[in-house]
Design a protein around this motif. Sequence first.
Motif, mmCIF file in Angstrom:
data_model
loop_
_atom_site.group_PDB
_atom_site.id
_atom_site.type_symbol
_atom_site.label_atom_id
_atom_site.label_comp_id
_atom_site.label_asym_id
_atom_site.label_seq_id
_atom_site.Cartn_x
_atom_site.Cartn_y
_atom_site.Cartn_z
ATOM 1 N N UNK A 19 -1.116 7.377 3.551
ATOM 2 C CA UNK A 19 -2.448 6.797 3.387
ATOM 3 C C UNK A 19 -3.059 6.484 4.748
ATOM 4 N N UNK A 20 -4.384 6.421 4.719
ATOM 5 C CA UNK A 20 -5.146 6.004 5.904
ATOM 6 C C UNK A 20 -6.138 4.955 5.427
ATOM 7 N N UNK A 27 0.816 -1.218 0.000
ATOM 8 C CA UNK A 27 0.000 0.000 0.000
ATOM 9 C C UNK A 27 0.849 1.268 0.000
ATOM 10 N N UNK A 28 2.070 1.194 0.506
ATOM 11 C CA UNK A 28 2.919 2.373 0.594
ATOM 12 C C UNK A 28 3.363 2.799 -0.804
ATOM 13 N N UNK A 29 3.200 4.099 -1.072
ATOM 14 C CA UNK A 29 3.574 4.670 -2.364
ATOM 15 C C UNK A 29 4.490 5.859 -2.087
ATOM 16 N N UNK A 44 -13.925 -1.958 3.167
ATOM 17 C CA UNK A 44 -13.070 -1.010 3.868
ATOM 18 C C UNK A 44 -12.439 -0.080 2.830
ATOM 19 N N UNK A 45 -12.104 1.124 3.265
ATOM 20 C CA UNK A 45 -11.568 2.117 2.321
ATOM 21 C C UNK A 45 -10.115 2.440 2.635
ATOM 22 N N UNK A 46 -9.473 2.919 1.603
ATOM 23 C CA UNK A 46 -8.073 3.318 1.654
ATOM 24 C C UNK A 46 -8.008 4.701 1.028
ATOM 25 N N UNK A 47 -7.522 5.688 1.775
ATOM 26 C CA UNK A 47 -7.479 7.060 1.281
ATOM 27 C C UNK A 47 -6.032 7.541 1.265
ATOM 28 N N UNK A 75 -1.109 15.465 -6.886
ATOM 29 C CA UNK A 75 -1.694 14.249 -7.447
ATOM 30 C C UNK A 75 -1.778 14.396 -8.967
ATOM 31 N N UNK A 76 -1.188 13.443 -9.702
ATOM 32 C CA UNK A 76 -1.185 13.518 -11.167
ATOM 33 C C UNK A 76 -1.884 12.342 -11.832
ATOM 34 N N UNK A 77 -2.079 11.237 -11.097
ATOM 35 C CA UNK A 77 -2.667 10.060 -11.747
ATOM 36 C C UNK A 77 -3.228 9.127 -10.686
ATOM 37 N N UNK A 78 -4.219 8.360 -11.067
ATOM 38 C CA UNK A 78 -4.759 7.308 -10.203
ATOM 39 C C UNK A 78 -5.870 7.783 -9.283
ATOM 40 N N UNK A 79 -6.316 6.865 -8.410
ATOM 41 C CA UNK A 79 -7.439 7.144 -7.510
ATOM 42 C C UNK A 79 -6.932 7.349 -6.096
ATOM 43 N N UNK A 80 -7.325 8.503 -5.501
ATOM 44 C CA UNK A 80 -6.922 8.796 -4.134
ATOM 45 C C UNK A 80 -7.741 8.001 -3.124
#
Length: 148
Positions: A23-24, A16-18, A32-35, A44-49
């Motif tokens: 992230x939370x 999960x670490x980028x 469950x969600x990942x933000x 932020x330039x790409x992908x889903x937050x």
Amino acid sequence: MTVEIDIDVRCEDSNLTIVNMTYAKTGIQFNDTLTYSCSEGFTHTYGDLQRRCDHRGVWTGTRPICEKLCSCQQPNYIQLNETELVTRLLEIKSNLSVRANETSRARRLKTCARDDRPSTKAIGVLGGVLIGIFVFLIVACDISSLLA
């Protein structure tokens, strides 16, 4: 009547670490969600937050990317009126102009290349002999009028 289904699914949490992001997460089970959020100085330039753990045990969406904000300074623009602009453009044009007779191609066209092949020497000698004969015939025709 509502039916509640208990799905015992877990999403992978080891990758999960980028880089440049924090992230939370509310958990790693179904729904469950990942933000994600970008670190300071990054955007932020790409992908889903925001991503969700789906019924297959896979986080929805695509991995987000945050890139460094440009810390470039604004260029110093020159303020010119129309006359100054035309003068400046003519100056630039004259600096960039190249005369056709000063190019390397023009210089090469004026230069003879040495050719040591026997056939070229023979043609040169033959041409010289023919010109010599032609001049001799003209002079021979005029010799009779010179002697008279």
